[in-house]
Design a protein around this motif. Structure first.
Motif, PDB file in Angstrom:
ATOM      1  N   SER A 151      12.212   9.702   2.948  1.00 57.84           N
ATOM      2  CA  SER A 151      10.872   9.669   3.533  1.00 57.84           C
ATOM      3  C   SER A 151      10.118  10.889   3.021  1.00 57.84           C
ATOM      4  CB  SER A 151      10.939   9.735   5.068  1.00 57.84           C
ATOM      5  OG  SER A 151      11.604   8.599   5.583  1.00 57.84           O
ATOM      6  N   TRP A 152       8.822  10.704   2.729  1.00 59.35           N
ATOM      7  CA  TRP A 152       8.014  11.837   2.287  1.00 59.35           C
ATOM      8  C   TRP A 152       7.912  12.879   3.388  1.00 59.35           C
ATOM      9  CZ3 TRP A 152       8.265  11.007  -2.447  1.00 59.35           C
ATOM     10  CH2 TRP A 152       7.882   9.810  -3.066  1.00 59.35           C
ATOM     11  N   ARG A 153       7.878  14.133   2.969  1.00 55.41           N
ATOM     12  CA  ARG A 153       7.629  15.217   3.920  1.00 55.41           C
ATOM     13  C   ARG A 153       6.286  15.013   4.606  1.00 55.41           C
ATOM     14  NH1 ARG A 153       9.687  20.885   3.727  1.00 55.41           N
ATOM     15  NH2 ARG A 153      10.683  20.306   1.760  1.00 55.41           N
ATOM     16  N   GLU A 154       5.293  14.572   3.845  1.00 55.21           N
ATOM     17  CA  GLU A 154       3.984  14.191   4.381  1.00 55.21           C
ATOM     18  C   GLU A 154       3.620  12.840   3.771  1.00 55.21           C
ATOM     19  OE1 GLU A 154       2.237  15.658   6.643  1.00 55.21           O
ATOM     20  OE2 GLU A 154       3.380  17.540   6.783  1.00 55.21           O
ATOM     21  N   PRO A 155       3.391  11.802   4.589  1.00 51.33           N
ATOM     22  CA  PRO A 155       3.073  10.491   4.023  1.00 51.33           C
ATOM     23  C   PRO A 155       1.685  10.455   3.401  1.00 51.33           C
ATOM     24  CG  PRO A 155       2.870  10.429   6.403  1.00 51.33           C
ATOM     25  CD  PRO A 155       3.460  11.777   6.056  1.00 51.33           C
ATOM     26  N   PHE A 156       1.488   9.473   2.543  1.00 54.34           N
ATOM     27  CA  PHE A 156       0.174   9.261   1.934  1.00 54.34           C
ATOM     28  C   PHE A 156      -0.807   8.680   2.946  1.00 54.34           C
ATOM     29  CE2 PHE A 156       2.885   9.203  -1.822  1.00 54.34           C
ATOM     30  CZ  PHE A 156       2.092   9.741  -2.816  1.00 54.34           C
ATOM     31  N   ASP A 157      -2.098   8.826   2.649  1.00 54.61           N
ATOM     32  CA  ASP A 157      -3.146   8.082   3.322  1.00 54.61           C
ATOM     33  C   ASP A 157      -3.438   6.835   2.488  1.00 54.61           C
ATOM     34  OD1 ASP A 157      -3.433  10.119   5.253  1.00 54.61           O
ATOM     35  OD2 ASP A 157      -4.816  11.227   3.949  1.00 54.61           O
ATOM     36  N   LEU A 158      -4.178   5.902   3.067  1.00 51.19           N
ATOM     37  CA  LEU A 158      -4.602   4.722   2.320  1.00 51.19           C
ATOM     38  C   LEU A 158      -6.038   4.897   1.852  1.00 51.19           C
ATOM     39  CD1 LEU A 158      -3.130   1.854   4.532  1.00 51.19           C
ATOM     40  CD2 LEU A 158      -2.290   2.611   2.296  1.00 51.19           C
ATOM     41  N   GLY A 172      -9.661  -3.536  -9.827  1.00 51.82           N
ATOM     42  CA  GLY A 172     -10.147  -4.876  -9.541  1.00 51.82           C
ATOM     43  C   GLY A 172      -9.078  -5.841  -9.086  1.00 51.82           C
ATOM     44  N   SER A 173      -7.814  -5.523  -9.306  1.00 55.30           N
ATOM     45  CA  SER A 173      -6.736  -6.439  -8.938  1.00 55.30           C
ATOM     46  C   SER A 173      -6.041  -6.060  -7.638  1.00 55.30           C
ATOM     47  CB  SER A 173      -5.707  -6.509 -10.074  1.00 55.30           C
ATOM     48  OG  SER A 173      -5.097  -5.241 -10.284  1.00 55.30           O
ATOM     49  N   LEU A 174      -6.288  -4.857  -7.131  1.00 47.19           N
ATOM     50  CA  LEU A 174      -5.706  -4.402  -5.874  1.00 47.19           C
ATOM     51  C   LEU A 174      -6.795  -4.226  -4.830  1.00 47.19           C
ATOM     52  CD1 LEU A 174      -3.363  -1.586  -7.324  1.00 47.19           C
ATOM     53  CD2 LEU A 174      -2.672  -3.886  -6.628  1.00 47.19           C
ATOM     54  N   THR A 175      -6.416  -4.144  -3.577  1.00 50.53           N
ATOM     55  CA  THR A 175      -7.377  -3.865  -2.513  1.00 50.53           C
ATOM     56  C   THR A 175      -7.206  -2.456  -1.955  1.00 50.53           C
ATOM     57  OG1 THR A 175      -5.912  -4.845  -0.839  1.00 50.53           O
ATOM     58  CG2 THR A 175      -7.586  -6.284  -1.840  1.00 50.53           C
ATOM     59  N   ARG A 176      -5.944  -1.999  -1.825  1.00 50.45           N
ATOM     60  CA  ARG A 176      -5.689  -0.664  -1.284  1.00 50.45           C
ATOM     61  C   ARG A 176      -4.658   0.073  -2.123  1.00 50.45           C
ATOM     62  NH1 ARG A 176      -5.413  -2.632   4.936  1.00 50.45           N
ATOM     63  NH2 ARG A 176      -4.598  -4.434   3.822  1.00 50.45           N
ATOM     64  N   VAL A 177      -4.825   1.399  -2.182  1.00 49.11           N
ATOM     65  CA  VAL A 177      -3.900   2.275  -2.888  1.00 49.11           C
ATOM     66  C   VAL A 177      -3.583   3.469  -1.996  1.00 49.11           C
ATOM     67  CG1 VAL A 177      -4.633   1.549  -5.193  1.00 49.11           C
ATOM     68  CG2 VAL A 177      -5.837   3.430  -4.060  1.00 49.11           C
ATOM     69  N   LEU A 178      -2.814   4.395  -2.534  1.00 49.56           N
ATOM     70  CA  LEU A 178      -2.401   5.580  -1.782  1.00 49.56           C
ATOM     71  C   LEU A 178      -3.240   6.781  -2.189  1.00 49.56           C
ATOM     72  CD1 LEU A 178       1.455   5.142  -2.243  1.00 49.56           C
ATOM     73  CD2 LEU A 178       0.017   4.246  -0.390  1.00 49.56           C
ATOM     74  N   ARG A 179      -3.594   7.622  -1.208  1.00 48.61           N
ATOM     75  CA  ARG A 179      -4.277   8.876  -1.492  1.00 48.61           C
ATOM     76  C   ARG A 179      -3.440  10.021  -0.935  1.00 48.61           C
ATOM     77  NH1 ARG A 179      -9.492   9.909  -2.683  1.00 48.61           N
ATOM     78  NH2 ARG A 179     -10.299   7.987  -1.763  1.00 48.61           N
ATOM     79  N   SER A 180      -3.280  11.084  -1.719  1.00 50.49           N
ATOM     80  CA  SER A 180      -2.493  12.219  -1.255  1.00 50.49           C
ATOM     81  C   SER A 180      -3.157  12.859  -0.036  1.00 50.49           C
ATOM     82  CB  SER A 180      -2.338  13.253  -2.372  1.00 50.49           C
ATOM     83  OG  SER A 180      -3.601  13.702  -2.838  1.00 50.49           O
ATOM     84  N   PRO A 181      -2.353  13.303   0.940  1.00 52.86           N
ATOM     85  CA  PRO A 181      -2.923  13.948   2.128  1.00 52.86           C
ATOM     86  C   PRO A 181      -3.485  15.325   1.773  1.00 52.86           C
ATOM     87  CG  PRO A 181      -0.550  14.148   2.160  1.00 52.86           C
ATOM     88  CD  PRO A 181      -0.885  13.277   0.973  1.00 52.86           C
TER      89      PRO A 181
END
Length: 408
Positions: A151-158, A172-181
């Protein structure tokens, strides 16, 4: 660098060049460990050939492998085995057989069900079958397994997929990705010899205990400009990964040396802020990446990867068959990966200044390397800075249902 990092980076260069150039995951370490086990049995030309592939003297490689196996990493269990067929007498290599690391399992060759069970047991159930099929011709089998589920020490945001930028086809092919906290992850822009300017993101696992310290895992993602050869990006990722676990950021570019605006890899904007930066110029980074997963099988029989030589060293005129099965999954809350290799063989208002913020966009194929840490009171242990898995990410995925759950 530890003694293993450079040889393993060289071997990874060979392995990734020899397998499917598309979306894939592998464990060069898993293959290297098997070759290292065979090293002490090699003589003459075969020993020279193995030294070239291993990147060090075969006896030193065997000692390095034994040290890794003797002190298991709490987050990356590793196992090795050497089995022989009943009735096959390894007396000709008895000295080698007796000198295998104590944690290497030995004994009669299991049947296919036994090999598959061994693969499941030593990969946390992530790989359910051994990559080679037993036939009557098999007299000696070598195997290695590596696995992690962290598990990440700190999880990503969406974030919306559009954050990957207008130059990304994935947007264009995805709806959501991960953003670093805001805290807990590291990212920067670096200049490299082989891949030019790249973007780097580092996510770390919740650590595990080792005697006199703690051990961890850092997953390092590296993207270069579109069109840079995957091998050059992977090579940069290995070197940046080794430096990252030591706290370094080699080749780091100041955001104040870059043009404001958009590129295929980043956007840089400037705003007036309150900052404690000594010169009043603060640099901030965030990163956006897709979720991804991969399952791969690789034929390792090619001579550049060393297995024909290794098998000849331990089983005379025997031919080599070698394969690796690997998987990995990168998501909002954690990372898991496994590989089985078989060879048959951070209050008051501070002064006003200016801040530049870069958003690093992993919006086209990029490299990933997972590197262990092993920090003790008296220095570092044998697993510090060892790259255990690497991948070329070319097929992003939507966040899973579990990734969409709010951690609060």
């Amino acid at each position: 660098m530890t003694s293993l990092q450079e040889p393993l980076a060289r071997y990874a260069d060979r392995l990734h060049a020899a397998v499917d150039p598309g979306h894939h995951v592998a464990s060069p370490l898993g293959a290297w460990l098997l070759l290292a086990l065979c090293g002490p049995a090699a003589t003459g030309t075969e020993r020279d050939e193995l030294a070239d592939v291993l990147g060090m003297d075969p006896s030193a490689a065997a000692a390095t492998a034994a040290a890794l196996l003797a002190e298991p990493h709490p987050l990356v269990p590793a196992a090795t085995a050497v089995w022989h067929r009943a009735g096959y007498d390894p007396a000709g290599i008895a000295h080698w057989y007796a000198g295998l690391p104590p944690r290497t399992a030995t004994g009669p060759l299991p049947g296919q069900d036994g090999l598959d069970a061994w693969a499941r047991e030593h990969t946390l159930g992530l790989i359910d079958r051994f990559p080679l099929r037993v036939t009557s011709q098999v007299v000696l089998a070598l195997a290695s397994a590596l696995a992690t589920r962290i598990s990440w020490r700190e999880p990503f945001d969406l974030a919306p997929a559009a954050a990957l930028g207008p130059a990304s086809a994935w947007a264009g092919s995805l709806t959501r990705v991960l953003r670093s906290p805001e805290r807990g992850h590291r990212s920067w822009i670096a200049a490299t010899d082989r891949a030019g300017e790249v973007i780097v993101h580092v996510a770390t696992a919740q650590p595990g205990p080792v005697e006199g310290g703690e051990a961890g895992l850092a997953v390092v993602s590296v993207a270069a400009a579109p069109g840079v050869a995957p091998g050059d990006v992977l090579a940069a990722a290995y070197r940046l990964g080794a430096a990252a676990v030591a706290g370094g950021e080699p080749g780091r570019r100041s955001l104040f040396d870059l043009q404001l605006g958009e590129t295929a890899l980043w956007s840089v904007r400037e705003e007036r802020v309150r900052t404690r930066a000594r010169d009043g110029r603060e640099e901030r980074h965030s990163a956006v990446l897709p979720c991804w997963s991969a399952r791969s099988e690789h034929d390792l029989t090619g001579s550049r990867l060393g297995f024909p030589t290794a098998i000849r060293a331990v089983a005379a005129d025997a031919q080599a068959e070698a394969r690796q099965a690997a998987m990995a999954r990168f998501g909002r809350y954690g990372f898991e990966a496994a590989a089985v290799t078989g060879a048959f063989a951070l209050v008051s208002l501070p002064p006003e200044g200016v801040a530049r913020t870069a958003e690093l966009r992993f919006g086209h194929p990029y490299a990933v390397v997972a590197v262990t840490t092993d920090e003790r009171r008296d220095g570092v242990g044998p697993w510090h800075g060892v790259p255990v898995f690497s991948a070329w990410v070319a097929e992003p995925e939507e966040p899973s249902a579990a990734d969409l759950v709010d951690p609060s």
